[in-house]
Design an enzyme around this catalytic site. Structure first.
Site, PDB file in Angstrom:
ATOM      1  N   CYS A  17       0.736  -1.468   0.138  1.00 17.54           N
ATOM      2  CA  CYS A  17       0.330   0.011  -0.110  1.00 17.54           C
ATOM      3  C   CYS A  17       0.711   1.231  -0.189  1.00 17.54           C
ATOM      4  O   CYS A  17       1.789   0.972   0.422  1.00 17.54           O
ATOM      5  CB  CYS A  17      -1.429   0.315   1.171  1.00 17.54           C
ATOM      6  SG  CYS A  17      -1.807   1.444   1.561  1.00 17.54           S
ATOM      7  N   CYS A  64       1.247   5.313   3.536  1.00 16.42           N
ATOM      8  CA  CYS A  64       1.641   5.882   4.587  1.00 16.42           C
ATOM      9  C   CYS A  64       2.949   5.876   3.916  1.00 16.42           C
ATOM     10  O   CYS A  64       3.622   4.463   3.349  1.00 16.42           O
ATOM     11  CB  CYS A  64       1.099   5.031   6.030  1.00 16.42           C
ATOM     12  SG  CYS A  64      -0.196   5.098   6.581  1.00 16.42           S
ATOM     13  N   CYS A  70      -7.742  -0.480   7.969  1.00 13.80           N
ATOM     14  CA  CYS A  70      -6.872   0.121   7.570  1.00 13.80           C
ATOM     15  C   CYS A  70      -6.580   1.267   9.313  1.00 13.80           C
ATOM     16  O   CYS A  70      -7.593   1.830   9.077  1.00 13.80           O
ATOM     17  CB  CYS A  70      -7.120   1.604   6.616  1.00 13.80           C
ATOM     18  SG  CYS A  70      -5.666   2.928   6.459  1.00 13.80           S
ATOM     19  N   TYR A 114     -10.229  30.291  -0.965  1.00 12.77           N
ATOM     20  CA  TYR A 114     -10.241  28.947  -0.846  1.00 12.77           C
ATOM     21  C   TYR A 114     -11.028  28.313   0.243  1.00 12.77           C
ATOM     22  O   TYR A 114     -10.078  27.624   0.922  1.00 12.77           O
ATOM     23  CB  TYR A 114      -8.440  28.390  -1.004  1.00 12.77           C
ATOM     24  CG  TYR A 114      -7.986  28.900  -1.912  1.00 12.77           C
ATOM     25  CD1 TYR A 114      -7.566  28.158  -3.537  1.00 12.77           C
ATOM     26  CD2 TYR A 114      -7.043  29.672  -1.937  1.00 12.77           C
ATOM     27  CE1 TYR A 114      -7.060  28.910  -4.046  1.00 12.77           C
ATOM     28  CE2 TYR A 114      -6.112  30.723  -2.853  1.00 12.77           C
ATOM     29  CZ  TYR A 114      -6.517  30.073  -3.694  1.00 12.77           C
ATOM     30  OH  TYR A 114      -5.469  30.407  -4.440  1.00 12.77           O
ATOM     31  N   GLU A 124     -14.557  30.870  -3.315  1.00 10.04           N
ATOM     32  CA  GLU A 124     -14.435  29.387  -3.502  1.00 10.04           C
ATOM     33  C   GLU A 124     -15.333  28.622  -4.670  1.00 10.04           C
ATOM     34  O   GLU A 124     -15.699  29.115  -5.687  1.00 10.04           O
ATOM     35  CB  GLU A 124     -15.257  28.459  -2.058  1.00 10.04           C
ATOM     36  CG  GLU A 124     -15.374  27.179  -1.703  1.00 10.04           C
ATOM     37  CD  GLU A 124     -14.128  26.358  -2.476  1.00 10.04           C
ATOM     38  OE1 GLU A 124     -13.929  25.164  -2.920  1.00 10.04           O
ATOM     39  OE2 GLU A 124     -13.324  26.324  -1.564  1.00 10.04           O
ATOM     40  N   CYS A 132      -0.633  23.036   2.894  1.00  6.16           N
ATOM     41  CA  CYS A 132      -0.955  21.467   3.181  1.00  6.16           C
ATOM     42  C   CYS A 132       0.181  20.961   2.388  1.00  6.16           C
ATOM     43  O   CYS A 132       0.349  19.857   2.697  1.00  6.16           O
ATOM     44  CB  CYS A 132      -1.864  21.022   2.746  1.00  6.16           C
ATOM     45  SG  CYS A 132      -2.566  20.963   0.690  1.00  6.16           S
TER      46      CYS A 132
END
Length: 401
Positions: free
Chosen positions: A88, A91, A165, A266, A290, A360
């Site tokens: 996967c 992560c 998960c 945003y 937005e 982010c």
């Protein structure tokens, strides 16, 4: 180790490497025979055997550590057996202690600020409540050829079927992993602040994407002292504690003056607009921009009691030209690619006293800080939060003046 003459690459070769510093993107940097190797599943200071997984023949290639010859003291057994080479891709850091994960992320933020913005600054990544597992409230899975839901392998279309998960909130995936799906379907899952699971199936039939809401649809969330009702699959912070924490930092740093003017760019459904509205009061003005029409509709409904908030739907760079100026405070929370030159210049034209930037992606943040720096806005403060434990992602809030 030499380049394969038949292919011109090291693809598939196994190399012994001394692992160096962490890099942005969930890997560490190693060097051998004049080339850079970006290594996943390793930690700084380790000696590993790594198999090259991607090589386009340039100055660098990518590899997975398949055997650890000398381990870092910060290495632990991953809580998920699928957090391994070839498995996967969700992560990046399950093999590191939670404390060391935050140290690695802090190092990345510091490196990006220094390299892209010329700013040297110590950074501490703060943990959010809840621990490193059971935090992911929004998940997108895909159905493999056998109809079983799972996640894609790293940089691959191959689907790894899952039974659960460990980073996802408990119970969110029960109805997904227990059934068969049309191969290729994407399944969106949200578990909201009330504990309700919302489930949507996105499948492509004859070239057209069909959306079916199988459970729920309107999520209820709680943050900034308000209850929010919104599209369950629209934008909201993934970590259950993140929205409240980020709203509190914005409230502390924005300091929008009473009767003043503020922009929320945003804006999503208006989380930060609600904070700014309480600061400017009923005679102030908050412009919320937005691009998502559904988010704007949800925002208008949720903030109907705050007439000082005015909504505009469209791209930020297109709508700022006729925005009310000057502006006292600007809050922006752009997508992962950042705001960019046009938006930065439009913000600067408003001559705000303070800019609060929620990000982010540390590289995009650093690039935009460098742009603001060219216009005389300096970085006054920065906080970073581990809003995505076990992954390489980190949430930052920067104050510029």
């Amino acid at each position: 180790m030499s380049v394969d003459a038949s292919t011109g690459t090291w693809l598939g070769r196994t190399i012994e490497l001394e692992v160096g510093a962490v890099a942005h993107g969930g890997h560490c940097v190693a060097r051998t025979e004049g080339r850079v190797v970006f290594v996943r599943h390793a930690l700084p200071g380790e000696r590993v055997l790594a198999t090259v997984t991607e090589d386009k023949g340039g100055s660098f290639c990518r590899a997975d550590a398949i055997e650890v010859l000398e381990a870092s003291p910060e290495r632990v057994e991953p809580p998920c057996p699928l957090a391994a080479p070839g498995e996967c891709g969700g992560c990046d850091w399950q093999h590191a202690t939670p404390k060391h994960q935050r140290e690695l992320k802090a190092a990345v933020v510091m490196e990006q600020l220094k390299r892209l913005a010329g700013i040297e600054r110590d950074v501490v990544v703060e943990a959010l409540d809840g621990g490193p597992l059971d935090w992911r409230s929004r998940v997108r899975l895909v159905a493999g050829k056998d109809g079983k839901a799972g996640f894609r392998a790293h940089h691959s279309h191959r689907v790894i079927a899952v039974d659960d998960c460990p980073i996802t909130v408990p119970g969110a995936l029960d109805d997904v992993v227990s059934r068969n799906w049309r191969p290729g379907s994407e399944i969106e899952v949200t578990k909201d602040g009330e504990g309700q699971v919302h489930l949507r199936d996105l499948s492509t039939v004859h070239g057209k994407t069909r959306s079916r809401q199988l459970a729920g649809g309107i999520a209820v969330q709680h943050a900034a002292g308000r209850d929010w009702r919104l599209d369950a699959h629209g934008f909201w912070q993934v970590h259950p504690a993140a929205a409240d924490v980020l709203a509190a930092v914005v409230a502390e740093w924005a300091e929008a003056p009473r009767d003043g003017v503020a922009w929320d760019l945003y804006a999503g459904v208006g989380l930060f607009a609600s904070v700014l509205a309480s600061q400017v009061g009923p005679r102030g003005r908050v412009l919320a921009i937005e691009s998502g029409r559904r988010a704007v509709a949800d925002g208008e409904e949720n903030l109907a009691d705050l007439p000082q908030v005015r909504w505009r739907s469209g791209r930020v760079e297109h709508l700022l030209a006729d925005a009310p100026k000057p502006v006292d405070v600007v809050v922006l929370d752009p997508p992962r690619k950042g705001a960019g030159k046009a938006v930065v210049e439009s913000i600067v034209e408003g001559s705000p006293d303070r800019i609060v930037y929620v990000a982010c992606d540390p590289a995009a943040l650093a690039r935009d800080i460098a742009l603001f720096k060219e216009h005389g806005y300096g970085l006054v403060d920065l906080r970073a939060f581990d809003a995505f434990p076990m992954t390489h992602h980190v949430e930052c809030v920067a104050l510029l003046q």
